[in-house]
Write a protein that holds these residues in place. Structure first.
Motif, PDB file in Angstrom:
ATOM      1  N   ASP A   1       8.442 -19.104   7.415  1.00 25.60           N
ATOM      2  CA  ASP A   1       8.942 -19.460   8.737  1.00 25.60           C
ATOM      3  C   ASP A   1      10.423 -19.804   8.722  1.00 25.60           C
ATOM      4  N   LEU A   2      11.183 -19.073   9.527  1.00 23.33           N
ATOM      5  CA  LEU A   2      12.614 -19.318   9.707  1.00 23.33           C
ATOM      6  C   LEU A   2      12.878 -19.572  11.182  1.00 23.33           C
ATOM      7  N   GLU A   3      13.535 -20.677  11.478  1.00 25.54           N
ATOM      8  CA  GLU A   3      13.879 -21.023  12.865  1.00 25.54           C
ATOM      9  C   GLU A   3      15.396 -20.876  13.009  1.00 25.54           C
ATOM     10  N   LEU A   4      15.802 -19.954  13.878  1.00 28.64           N
ATOM     11  CA  LEU A   4      17.223 -19.708  14.101  1.00 28.64           C
ATOM     12  C   LEU A   4      17.591 -20.290  15.466  1.00 28.64           C
ATOM     13  N   VAL A   5      18.340 -21.384  15.425  1.00 28.81           N
ATOM     14  CA  VAL A   5      18.765 -22.036  16.664  1.00 28.81           C
ATOM     15  C   VAL A   5      20.182 -21.567  16.978  1.00 28.81           C
ATOM     16  N   GLY A   6      20.307 -20.834  18.046  1.00 33.54           N
ATOM     17  CA  GLY A   6      21.624 -20.306  18.411  1.00 33.54           C
ATOM     18  C   GLY A   6      21.486 -19.235  19.473  1.00 33.54           C
ATOM     19  N   ARG A   7      22.568 -18.947  20.145  1.00 37.39           N
ATOM     20  CA  ARG A   7      22.562 -17.906  21.168  1.00 37.39           C
ATOM     21  C   ARG A   7      22.817 -16.558  20.521  1.00 37.39           C
TER      22      ARG A   7
ATOM     23  N   ALA B   1      10.856 -31.536  19.092  1.00 36.06           N
ATOM     24  CA  ALA B   1       9.471 -31.486  18.625  1.00 36.06           C
ATOM     25  C   ALA B   1       9.365 -30.929  17.211  1.00 36.06           C
ATOM     26  N   HIS B   2      10.264 -30.008  16.862  1.00 34.70           N
ATOM     27  CA  HIS B   2      10.201 -29.369  15.541  1.00 34.70           C
ATOM     28  C   HIS B   2      11.257 -29.915  14.572  1.00 34.70           C
ATOM     29  N   LYS B   3      11.938 -30.990  14.986  1.00 33.15           N
ATOM     30  CA  LYS B   3      12.915 -31.674  14.122  1.00 33.15           C
ATOM     31  C   LYS B   3      14.018 -30.720  13.656  1.00 33.15           C
ATOM     32  N   LEU B   4      14.581 -29.992  14.623  1.00 34.20           N
ATOM     33  CA  LEU B   4      15.649 -29.038  14.329  1.00 34.20           C
ATOM     34  C   LEU B   4      17.007 -29.563  14.802  1.00 34.20           C
ATOM     35  N   GLU B   5      17.158 -30.876  14.826  1.00 29.44           N
ATOM     36  CA  GLU B   5      18.425 -31.452  15.265  1.00 29.44           C
ATOM     37  C   GLU B   5      19.541 -31.138  14.266  1.00 29.44           C
ATOM     38  N   ALA B   6      20.729 -30.928  14.785  1.00 25.24           N
ATOM     39  CA  ALA B   6      21.912 -30.702  13.942  1.00 25.24           C
ATOM     40  C   ALA B   6      23.131 -31.102  14.745  1.00 25.24           C
ATOM     41  N   SER B   7      24.239 -31.333  14.036  1.00 23.88           N
ATOM     42  CA  SER B   7      25.472 -31.734  14.721  1.00 23.88           C
ATOM     43  C   SER B   7      26.067 -30.589  15.513  1.00 23.88           C
ATOM     44  N   SER B   8      25.760 -29.359  15.118  1.00 20.50           N
ATOM     45  CA  SER B   8      26.267 -28.193  15.853  1.00 20.50           C
ATOM     46  C   SER B   8      25.358 -27.005  15.578  1.00 20.50           C
ATOM     47  N   TYR B   9      25.445 -26.025  16.443  1.00 17.37           N
ATOM     48  CA  TYR B   9      24.687 -24.782  16.319  1.00 17.37           C
ATOM     49  C   TYR B   9      25.644 -23.610  16.491  1.00 17.37           C
ATOM     50  N   PRO B  10      25.285 -22.444  15.946  1.00 17.04           N
ATOM     51  CA  PRO B  10      23.984 -22.016  15.425  1.00 17.04           C
ATOM     52  C   PRO B  10      23.696 -22.576  14.035  1.00 17.04           C
ATOM     53  N   ARG B  11      22.393 -22.606  13.727  1.00 18.50           N
ATOM     54  CA  ARG B  11      21.949 -23.092  12.427  1.00 18.50           C
ATOM     55  C   ARG B  11      20.588 -22.467  12.116  1.00 18.50           C
ATOM     56  N   LEU B  12      20.400 -22.100  10.846  1.00 19.89           N
ATOM     57  CA  LEU B  12      19.150 -21.526  10.381  1.00 19.89           C
ATOM     58  C   LEU B  12      18.373 -22.582   9.614  1.00 19.89           C
ATOM     59  N   PHE B  13      17.085 -22.745   9.956  1.00 14.89           N
ATOM     60  CA  PHE B  13      16.204 -23.703   9.296  1.00 14.89           C
ATOM     61  C   PHE B  13      15.086 -22.942   8.579  1.00 14.89           C
ATOM     62  N   ALA B  14      14.836 -23.302   7.333  1.00 14.05           N
ATOM     63  CA  ALA B  14      13.680 -22.802   6.588  1.00 14.05           C
ATOM     64  C   ALA B  14      12.610 -23.876   6.660  1.00 14.05           C
ATOM     65  N   CYS B  15      11.419 -23.508   7.164  1.00 12.17           N
ATOM     66  CA  CYS B  15      10.390 -24.505   7.441  1.00 12.17           C
ATOM     67  C   CYS B  15       9.133 -24.240   6.621  1.00 12.17           C
ATOM     68  N   GLY B  16       8.467 -25.321   6.221  1.00 11.40           N
ATOM     69  CA  GLY B  16       7.232 -25.219   5.469  1.00 11.40           C
ATOM     70  C   GLY B  16       6.051 -24.911   6.362  1.00 11.40           C
ATOM     71  N   PRO B  17       4.834 -24.921   5.793  1.00  7.26           N
ATOM     72  CA  PRO B  17       3.632 -24.562   6.557  1.00  7.26           C
ATOM     73  C   PRO B  17       3.398 -25.444   7.777  1.00  7.26           C
ATOM     74  N   ASP B  18       3.843 -26.705   7.718  1.00 10.56           N
ATOM     75  CA  ASP B  18       3.672 -27.602   8.858  1.00 10.56           C
ATOM     76  C   ASP B  18       4.847 -27.518   9.827  1.00 10.56           C
ATOM     77  N   LEU B  19       5.705 -26.497   9.632  1.00 12.06           N
ATOM     78  CA  LEU B  19       6.916 -26.276  10.441  1.00 12.06           C
ATOM     79  C   LEU B  19       7.935 -27.399  10.277  1.00 12.06           C
ATOM     80  N   HIS B  20       7.790 -28.189   9.205  1.00 12.53           N
ATOM     81  CA  HIS B  20       8.791 -29.225   8.921  1.00 12.53           C
ATOM     82  C   HIS B  20       9.964 -28.586   8.194  1.00 12.53           C
ATOM     83  N   PRO B  21      11.213 -28.791   8.667  1.00 12.11           N
ATOM     84  CA  PRO B  21      12.370 -28.180   8.007  1.00 12.11           C
ATOM     85  C   PRO B  21      12.517 -28.635   6.561  1.00 12.11           C
ATOM     86  N   MET B  22      12.703 -27.657   5.676  1.00 11.88           N
ATOM     87  CA  MET B  22      12.897 -27.952   4.255  1.00 11.88           C
ATOM     88  C   MET B  22      14.354 -27.797   3.842  1.00 11.88           C
TER      89      MET B  22
END
Length: 261
Positions: free
Chosen positions: A180-186, A222-243
């Motif tokens: 699971d990869l979460e890409l936050v950005g336009r 809800a998915h704990k994808l907070e960051a000081s700025s975006y875009p940002r790529l998050f690698a998440c474990g099975p529980d969708l918790h960012p690793m």
């Protein structure tokens, strides 16, 4: 495979997608986009699925629909363009309606003859493996649980002998689960596309990329994808918790490595 067939076109599109990593300005990306547009405009009929070739008219073959479905799921994961995902899902619905072997599972190689006069065609394992991979992706992308259940049923089908080599890749996807990869950005942001291109250059058969608008604060919190700025790529474990996460394309490979451990 008939030269110029929908299967042939879809295979070419897949090759160009992977060559280009969907990078801006890459000639192979432009070829892939043209081929995908041609497949939908010239080879697709909403009632018949993918036409085998424009001349002579033939339709209803698993190979044409499965390879096209796989190409469009790949295009979606590489670009975030929802029309690619939605067209692949249209093809999946066609396959389940017209080609699914209801008693044992698996897809028939073509629409069976009407009236029961001719024997039903034998199932073809390699084309089913392609279809199952695309359907697994759609299950994860769209959250369609039934798709995953039907893939599991097909792999157990006595008509396919699903323990064989053609299904090794799909079995690994099912057993190990999504990467699971979460890409936050336009997606119109060059920096977002640079992160996505870096992901696309990696060999990640189980990757599922979720595309998150940075204004969607409910999802981000809800998915704990907070960051000081975006875009940002998050690698998440099975529980969708960012690793791990990054905003630098050069660090993407190291971030993804966190999911392999």
């Amino acid at each position: 495979m008939t030269p110029g067939s929908a299967e042939d076109q879809a295979r070419a599109a897949l090759e160009h997608l992977r060559q280009s990593a969907f990078a801006d300005g890459h000639p192979a990306r432009e070829s892939a986009e043209r081929t995908l547009a041609r497949l939908r405009a010239a080879f697709y009929d909403p009632m018949l699925g993918m036409l085998h070739a424009q001349q002579p008219l033939a339709y209803g073959f698993l190979a044409d629909n499965a390879w096209t479905m796989l190409a469009f799921t790949e295009a979606y994961l590489m670009s975030g363009r929802k029309p690619y995902r939605d067209f692949a899902d249209e093809l999946a619905r066609f396959l389940f309606q017209e080609l699914w072997e209801r008693e044992h599972g698996g897809f028939m190689p073509c629409i069976p003859p009407k009236g029961g006069q001719a024997p039903r065609p034998a199932l073809h394992a390699p084309d089913n493996a392609v279809a199952f991979e695309a359907v697994w992706r759609l299950a994860e992308i769209k959250g369609t649980a039934n798709y995953r259940k039907w893939v599991q049923l097909g792999l157990r089908s006595p008509l396919l002998a699903g323990d064989g080599e053609p299904f090794a890749r799909v079995r690994e996807m099912l057993s190990r689960g999504r990467m699971d990869l979460e890409l936050v950005g336009r997606l119109d942001d060059l920096r977002t596309r640079a992160l996505l291109t870096a992901v696309n250059r990696l060999d990640l058969p189980r990757k599922i990329v979720s595309f998150v608008d940075p204004d969607d604060q409910d999802y981000i919190l809800a998915h704990k994808l907070e960051a000081s700025s975006y875009p940002r790529l998050f690698a998440c474990g099975p529980d969708l918790h960012p690793m791990a996460s990054t905003d630098e394309p050069g660090e993407v490979a190291a971030v993804v490595e966190a999911l392999r451990r």
